[in-house]
Design an enzyme around this catalytic site. Structure first.
Site, short mmCIF file in Angstrom:
data_model
loop_
_atom_site.label_atom_id
_atom_site.label_comp_id
_atom_site.label_asym_id
_atom_site.label_seq_id
_atom_site.Cartn_x
_atom_site.Cartn_y
_atom_site.Cartn_z
N HIS A 102 -89.74 -34.82 53.43
CA HIS A 102 -89.76 -35.33 54.80
C HIS A 102 -88.63 -36.35 55.00
O HIS A 102 -87.88 -36.30 55.97
CB HIS A 102 -91.13 -35.95 55.10
CG HIS A 102 -91.14 -36.91 56.24
ND1 HIS A 102 -90.66 -38.20 56.14
CD2 HIS A 102 -91.55 -36.78 57.52
CE1 HIS A 102 -90.78 -38.81 57.30
NE2 HIS A 102 -91.31 -37.97 58.15
N GLU B 210 -85.26 -36.16 57.28
CA GLU B 210 -84.90 -37.27 58.18
C GLU B 210 -83.41 -37.63 58.01
O GLU B 210 -82.72 -37.87 59.00
CB GLU B 210 -85.82 -38.45 57.85
CG GLU B 210 -85.67 -39.67 58.70
CD GLU B 210 -86.62 -40.77 58.21
OE1 GLU B 210 -87.82 -40.52 58.04
OE2 GLU B 210 -86.12 -41.89 57.97
#
Ligand code: NDP
Length: 476
Positions: free
Chosen positions: A185, A189
């Site tokens: 994740h 990002e």
């Protein structure tokens, strides 16, 4: 014992998580190594819910209902081990230790195994959303045993962000699965932010537009397929004026991006698993390149005029090209990130639900975006999807974006505007769809200098050509 769950480590994250728990009606035991933090939490926020403060770890543990659930929210690394070592002798079989810090998944796997030996559940949990998320509803990615989730699930699902009535929390899988998914994740990002930064740079160079004008473009984009938290705050940051100088804020910030290391972890893990996450890797390297000020200064002096002059004639077409290139590159980055999660899941036997993972990033975290719903739909429709790129919704966007994507990358290359993530994503796309790759030549070279052998397109088996001899082929 009265508390349903405890939090030890009451710096900004732990304090806010404890408040979130209390505000949602849970009785929360709270503890911190330095008692001052515990006291100030109670003094400032004690009226928000039901807290049970303790100044010693033993009292803290004793205040918890069994099976005990202890959230550890301290500095990642050695401090986490120190707290776990102190906790273990105080706990009993069946109790649960939850590490909500930013641990590396390999550390989580090690800790889980060690605590399992003591009859304890260790639940490495990714928490995204920073301090605001911790307080108002983060995205929560718990690993650990199914049994531990029976106790933690109802609590975490209540305090997590909610989107369309669905909590941004679900059990990811055993041992390190939660921290692994949190790591990827964070890598995504990085890629998302790099792509946005390149889009801004292209618009600025191609249109000679001001940051405030570009802010307007991002604001418009946020009304469509690109709608996301990051696009929204990009408009905010670009539209902001520095009070001291009156200049655009983005022009007074030193152009050297920093990092805490989760991008690097993601790339290292992808290398180990053999998954090409070029978007995340380029984004991570772009940050480190930006920090090499001496090299940049030397190169600037040596090559002042290496790019051609850039003049965009059709403003509207160009802006739409950049938008489509951004969306297509973003699709590549997410496709690669989900490949990475699938590879980790297979390697470590985690059985991670890819669509479900997309669901819990829809709220509470930095990469929250409308398009995560499309990812969930794609994997729900076809769990064994070869790559997200070929799922219908994504394939349509990529197909529609390709001409503009090529124009933008080519124009930028001519003008000397760096687009590492845009261009490497395009190269990845073209490599994936190529009929033949020059990897065949690489195999030939490897066989020539190292007798590493090759496979043929027309027969099974491994072969070697006697390059130094008569060039006859032998079966290896
Ligand atoms: P910090 O990472 O700054 O850690 C400070 C806390 O750790 C304090 O409570 C401190 O206690 C405690 N601590 C440090 N060393 C020890 C030790 N040896 N024994 C016991 N306690 C110790 O706090 P944050 O709230 O910023 O972050 C907590 C965790 O959450 C970290 O792992 C971080 O990576 C992660 N995280 C942070 C996010 C963020 O946005 N900040 C987002 C998501 C995760 P004392 O007060 O006694 O010094």
């Amino acid at each position: 014992a009265t508390a349903q769950i405890g939090v030890t480590g009451l710096a900004v994250m732990g304090r806010n998580l404890a408040r979130n728990l209390a505000r949602n009606g849970f009785t929360v035991a709270v503890h911190n190594r330095s008692p001052q933090r515990t006291r100030s939490l109670i003094a400032e926020h004690g009226d928000e819910g039901s807290f049970v403060p303790s100044e010693s770890l033993a009292d803290f543990v004793a205040s918890l209902e069994r099976p005990r659930a202890v959230i550890v929210m301290v500095k990642a690394g050695a401090p986490t081990d120190a707290v776990i070592d102190e906790l273990v002798p105080l706990l009993e079989e069946g109790d649960i230790v939850v590490d909500c810090g930013n641990a590396h998944f390999a550390d989580t796997r090690r800790r889980e195994e060690a605590l399992r030996g003591h009859g304890l559940h260790f639940v490495g949990t990714g928490v995204s959303g920073g301090e605001e998320g911790a307080l108002r509803g983060p995205s929560i990615m718990p690993g650990g045993s199914v049994e531990s989730y029976r106790k933690l699930g109802p609590i975490f699902e209540k305090i997590a962000a909610q989107v369309d009535g669905v909590p941004c929390c679900r059990h990811i899988g055993p041992d390190g699965a939660g921290h692994f998914v949190k790591m990827v994740h964070n890598g995504i990002e990085y890629a998302d932010m790099q792509l946005i930064a390149e889009a801004y740079d292209l618009l600025r160079a191609g249109l000679s537009a001001s940051p405030a004008e570009i802010a307007e473009i991002f604001r418009e984009w946020n009304g469509g397929e690109l709608e996301s938290f990051l696009i929204e705050i990009t408009a905010d940051v670009l539209g902001h004026t520095d009070a001291a100088t009156g200049r655009p804020f983005v022009d007074i910030v030193l152009d050297q991006a920093e990092q805490k290391g989760t991008g690097r972890w993601t790339v290292q893990s992808a290398l180990d698993l053999g998954i090409p996450i070029t978007g995340i890797a380029e984004a991570t390297f772009a940050r480190s390149l930006s920090g090499h000020a001496d090299q940049r200064a030397a190169a600037r002096r040596a090559f002042p005029d290496a790019g051609e002059k850039w003049q965009v004639d059709d403003r509207e077409t160009f802006v739409e090209d950049v938008r489509r290139a951004l969306l297509a590159s973003k699709i590549v980055a997410y496709a690669q990130g989900f490949d990475h999660i699938r590879a980790g899941s297979r390697e470590y036997d985690w059985d991670i639900d890819l669509g479900g993972t997309a669901t819990i990033w829809r709220g509470g975290c930095i990469i929250r975006a409308r398009f995560l719903d499309r990812i969930r739909e794609a994997y729900d429709a076809e769990p064994e999807l070869a790559t997200l790129l070929v799922a219908p919704w994504f394939a349509d966007r990529v197909n529609a974006g390709v001409p503009g994507w090529r124009r933008v990358v080519a124009d930028a290359a001519r003008a000397g505007v760096p687009t590492p993530a845009f261009s490497s994503s395009l190269a990845y796309f073209d490599a994936l769809r190529a009929e033949r790759l020059p990897a065949a030549l690489i195999q030939g070279l490897r066989d020539d200098f190292g007798a590493h052998t090759y496979h043929r397109v027309d027969r099974d088996g491994s072969f070697h050509t006697r390059w130094a001899g008569d060039r006859s082929e032998v079966e290896a």
